[in-house]
Design a protein around this motif. Structure first.
Motif, mmCIF file in Angstrom:
data_model
loop_
_atom_site.group_PDB
_atom_site.id
_atom_site.type_symbol
_atom_site.label_atom_id
_atom_site.label_comp_id
_atom_site.label_asym_id
_atom_site.label_seq_id
_atom_site.Cartn_x
_atom_site.Cartn_y
_atom_site.Cartn_z
ATOM 1 N N ALA A 161 0.916 -1.380 0.080
ATOM 2 C CA ALA A 161 -0.067 -0.087 -0.013
ATOM 3 C C ALA A 161 0.720 1.244 -0.021
ATOM 4 C CB ALA A 161 -1.063 -0.070 1.107
ATOM 5 N N HIS A 162 2.107 1.314 0.849
ATOM 6 C CA HIS A 162 2.855 2.414 0.574
ATOM 7 C C HIS A 162 3.507 2.820 -0.458
ATOM 8 C CE1 HIS A 162 5.407 5.223 2.757
ATOM 9 N NE2 HIS A 162 6.618 4.680 2.258
ATOM 10 N N VAL A 163 3.920 1.625 -1.296
ATOM 11 C CA VAL A 163 4.399 2.011 -2.770
ATOM 12 C C VAL A 163 3.370 2.439 -3.634
ATOM 13 C CG1 VAL A 163 5.748 0.888 -4.521
ATOM 14 C CG2 VAL A 163 6.328 0.438 -2.327
ATOM 15 N N ARG A 164 2.294 1.845 -3.764
ATOM 16 C CA ARG A 164 0.906 1.985 -4.645
ATOM 17 C C ARG A 164 0.719 3.661 -4.327
ATOM 18 N NH1 ARG A 164 -2.662 -0.977 -7.159
ATOM 19 N NH2 ARG A 164 -2.022 -2.873 -5.855
ATOM 20 N N ARG A 165 0.682 4.068 -2.973
ATOM 21 C CA ARG A 165 0.218 5.450 -2.548
ATOM 22 C C ARG A 165 1.293 6.373 -3.195
ATOM 23 N NH1 ARG A 165 -1.151 4.247 2.013
ATOM 24 N NH2 ARG A 165 1.020 4.474 3.143
ATOM 25 N N MET A 166 2.304 6.027 -3.020
ATOM 26 C CA MET A 166 3.684 6.968 -3.604
ATOM 27 C C MET A 166 3.364 7.066 -5.396
ATOM 28 S SD MET A 166 6.825 6.344 -1.568
ATOM 29 C CE MET A 166 7.095 4.668 -1.424
ATOM 30 N N THR A 167 3.020 5.774 -5.859
ATOM 31 C CA THR A 167 3.096 5.698 -7.261
ATOM 32 C C THR A 167 1.708 6.576 -7.597
ATOM 33 O OG1 THR A 167 4.257 3.442 -7.283
ATOM 34 C CG2 THR A 167 2.778 4.318 -9.232
ATOM 35 N N ASP A 168 0.567 6.339 -6.927
ATOM 36 C CA ASP A 168 -0.501 7.335 -7.339
ATOM 37 C C ASP A 168 -0.564 8.874 -7.166
ATOM 38 O OD1 ASP A 168 -1.805 4.851 -7.687
ATOM 39 O OD2 ASP A 168 -2.891 4.756 -6.011
ATOM 40 N N ASP A 169 0.480 9.191 -6.288
ATOM 41 C CA ASP A 169 0.605 10.513 -5.998
ATOM 42 C C ASP A 169 1.344 11.277 -7.157
ATOM 43 O OD1 ASP A 169 -0.767 10.524 -3.764
ATOM 44 O OD2 ASP A 169 0.911 10.799 -2.420
ATOM 45 N N THR A 170 2.509 10.372 -7.664
ATOM 46 C CA THR A 170 3.241 10.809 -8.795
ATOM 47 C C THR A 170 2.474 10.857 -9.863
ATOM 48 O OG1 THR A 170 5.191 9.697 -7.656
ATOM 49 C CG2 THR A 170 5.261 10.259 -10.320
ATOM 50 N N LEU A 171 1.602 10.092 -10.340
ATOM 51 C CA LEU A 171 0.969 10.001 -11.353
ATOM 52 C C LEU A 171 -0.229 11.036 -11.399
ATOM 53 C CD1 LEU A 171 0.195 6.134 -12.112
ATOM 54 C CD2 LEU A 171 1.816 7.730 -13.375
ATOM 55 N N ASP A 172 -0.837 11.301 -10.300
ATOM 56 C CA ASP A 172 -1.704 12.709 -9.797
ATOM 57 C C ASP A 172 -1.250 13.719 -10.080
ATOM 58 O OD1 ASP A 172 -3.793 10.625 -9.496
ATOM 59 O OD2 ASP A 172 -3.763 10.773 -7.395
ATOM 60 N N HIS A 173 0.029 14.008 -9.599
ATOM 61 C CA HIS A 173 0.639 15.353 -9.616
ATOM 62 C C HIS A 173 1.425 15.534 -10.813
ATOM 63 C CE1 HIS A 173 -0.550 14.801 -5.044
ATOM 64 N NE2 HIS A 173 -1.272 15.686 -5.446
ATOM 65 N N HIS A 174 2.193 14.764 -11.346
ATOM 66 C CA HIS A 174 3.272 14.924 -12.465
ATOM 67 C C HIS A 174 3.084 14.439 -13.523
ATOM 68 C CE1 HIS A 174 5.888 16.794 -9.379
ATOM 69 N NE2 HIS A 174 5.690 15.595 -8.356
ATOM 70 N N VAL A 175 2.157 13.514 -13.851
ATOM 71 C CA VAL A 175 1.913 13.011 -15.205
ATOM 72 C C VAL A 175 0.241 12.930 -15.279
ATOM 73 C CG1 VAL A 175 2.318 11.033 -16.797
ATOM 74 C CG2 VAL A 175 3.729 11.332 -14.516
ATOM 75 N N PRO A 176 -0.465 14.255 -15.210
ATOM 76 C CA PRO A 176 -2.130 13.977 -15.351
ATOM 77 C C PRO A 176 -2.564 14.046 -16.637
ATOM 78 C CG PRO A 176 -1.314 16.344 -14.605
ATOM 79 C CD PRO A 176 0.060 15.501 -14.822
ATOM 80 N N ASP A 177 -1.790 14.404 -17.427
ATOM 81 C CA ASP A 177 -2.367 14.707 -19.021
ATOM 82 C C ASP A 177 -1.446 13.904 -20.020
ATOM 83 O OD1 ASP A 177 -4.403 16.535 -18.111
ATOM 84 O OD2 ASP A 177 -2.798 17.962 -17.888
ATOM 85 N N GLY A 178 -0.647 13.045 -19.658
ATOM 86 C CA GLY A 178 0.186 12.450 -20.617
ATOM 87 C C GLY A 178 1.477 11.898 -20.226
ATOM 88 N N MET A 179 2.426 12.220 -21.296
ATOM 89 C CA MET A 179 3.779 11.421 -20.899
ATOM 90 C C MET A 179 4.602 12.733 -20.188
ATOM 91 S SD MET A 179 4.269 8.453 -22.145
ATOM 92 C CE MET A 179 5.822 8.372 -22.456
ATOM 93 N N PRO A 180 5.617 12.388 -19.376
ATOM 94 C CA PRO A 180 6.358 13.348 -18.915
ATOM 95 C C PRO A 180 7.527 13.992 -19.345
ATOM 96 C CG PRO A 180 6.697 11.283 -17.714
ATOM 97 C CD PRO A 180 5.569 11.095 -18.653
ATOM 98 N N VAL A 181 8.241 14.693 -19.079
ATOM 99 C CA VAL A 181 9.351 15.329 -19.541
ATOM 100 C C VAL A 181 10.398 14.243 -18.985
ATOM 101 C CG1 VAL A 181 11.179 16.697 -20.201
ATOM 102 C CG2 VAL A 181 8.565 17.492 -20.133
ATOM 103 N N LEU A 182 11.261 13.430 -19.673
ATOM 104 C CA LEU A 182 12.255 12.643 -19.054
ATOM 105 C C LEU A 182 13.459 13.105 -18.940
ATOM 106 C CD1 LEU A 182 11.064 9.308 -20.920
ATOM 107 C CD2 LEU A 182 10.213 9.923 -18.605
ATOM 108 N N PRO A 183 14.346 12.785 -17.842
ATOM 109 C CA PRO A 183 15.488 13.270 -17.608
ATOM 110 C C PRO A 183 16.454 12.772 -18.771
ATOM 111 C CG PRO A 183 15.164 11.432 -16.267
ATOM 112 C CD PRO A 183 14.004 11.676 -16.906
ATOM 113 N N THR A 184 17.646 13.792 -19.094
ATOM 114 C CA THR A 184 18.743 13.367 -19.983
ATOM 115 C C THR A 184 19.580 12.590 -19.174
ATOM 116 O OG1 THR A 184 18.201 15.627 -21.322
ATOM 117 C CG2 THR A 184 20.266 14.516 -21.577
ATOM 118 N N PRO A 185 20.034 11.549 -19.823
ATOM 119 C CA PRO A 185 21.012 10.733 -19.059
ATOM 120 C C PRO A 185 22.292 11.458 -19.149
ATOM 121 C CG PRO A 185 20.641 9.793 -21.299
ATOM 122 C CD PRO A 185 19.540 10.774 -21.154
ATOM 123 N N VAL A 186 23.202 10.838 -18.495
ATOM 124 C CA VAL A 186 24.670 11.221 -18.192
ATOM 125 C C VAL A 186 25.408 10.461 -19.179
ATOM 126 C CG1 VAL A 186 26.812 11.200 -16.951
ATOM 127 C CG2 VAL A 186 24.795 12.024 -15.916
#
Length: 251
Positions: A161-186
């Protein structure tokens, strides 16, 4: 500056979380470590209370700025999954900031997967992302997190439940409308990591995928194996992981 928890005093420790999660991944460790150390646990950009990226960026630059702003260097950096990769990136890009590394579930550079069962799961995860099927995306993410093919019935309900809660929060707050901007690798991180000379401890959940285990081992000079744990051994066996961290810090 990245949103972060800053707790305790003493030698500094920086705790970096995995992808789609946030600093709460480290909740079992923060109180114990902060008894004797200054513990800083940020939310990476696109996670938790930090900002959502809107343009190309690198996690390592954000973390380096945080270390400098909080005057943490030289700092022990511990990371799980994405956090492990960022920890190695920091040692490569700004070695003067890092005293030692602790990695779990990942290593240097982009992930390289070979295990057929893991590749099949990753293909299903990508298909769920392409279809914008949030429920299926989350279930495949959790399966990868707790062990490919492992029944969720074998995972403690509060941990799941703890991991699911964090995942849901990330999707709700940072990926609400589609694909996120992904980081550039080193650039060339995997090749450059072979030249690291600082201490690197790998903490390996033995139920994690063979590829995740291998990637962590490849950059380490010491390994602690954690039976009965998958990709998040600090949640499933917090006693073992906290003990390993404290032992490494004391050494």
């Amino acid at each position: 500056m990245l949103a972060h928890v800053d707790q305790g005093s003493g030698p500094p420790v920086l705790l970096l979380h995995g992808g789609a999660l946030d600093h709460r991944l480290w909740e079992p460790q923060i109180p114990e470590l902060s008894r004797t150390h200054r513990v800083v646990a940020p939310d990476l950009r696109g996670h938790g209370a930090s900002e959502t990226p809107t343009a190309p960026f690198r996690h390592v630059d954000d973390v380096a700025a945080l270390v400098r702003d909080l005057d943490l260097a030289p700092v022990t950096v511990a990371g799980i999954s994405l956090g492990a990769t960022v920890a190695v990136d920091l040692a490569l890009e700004a070695p003067e900031l890092v005293a030692q590394l602790v990695v779990s579930g990942a290593g240097a550079g982009g992930a390289e997967f070979r295990d057929p069962a893991t590749l099949d799961l990753l293909a299903r995860w990508a298909a769920a992302e392409q279809a914008r099927d949030r429920a299926r995306w989350t279930e495949t993410f959790l399966e990868l997190g707790f062990g490919v093919g492992r029944s969720f019935d074998d995972v403690a309900p509060d941990v799941l439940a703890h991991v699911r809660r964090m995942t849901d929060d990330t999707l709700d707050h940072h990926v609400p409308d589609g694909m996120p901007v992904l980081p550039t690798p080193v650039a060339d991180a995997a090749a450059r990591a072979r030249e690291l000379t600082l201490p690197v401890l790998a903490i390996v959940g033995l139920l994690d995928s063979p590829d995740h285990q291998r990637m962590a081992r490849e950059v380490a000079d010491r390994v602690v194996e954690v039976p009965g744990a998958g990709h998040y051994p600090n949640l499933e066996r917090p006693d073992v992981v906290t003990g390993a961290l404290l032992a490494s810090l004391r050494a």
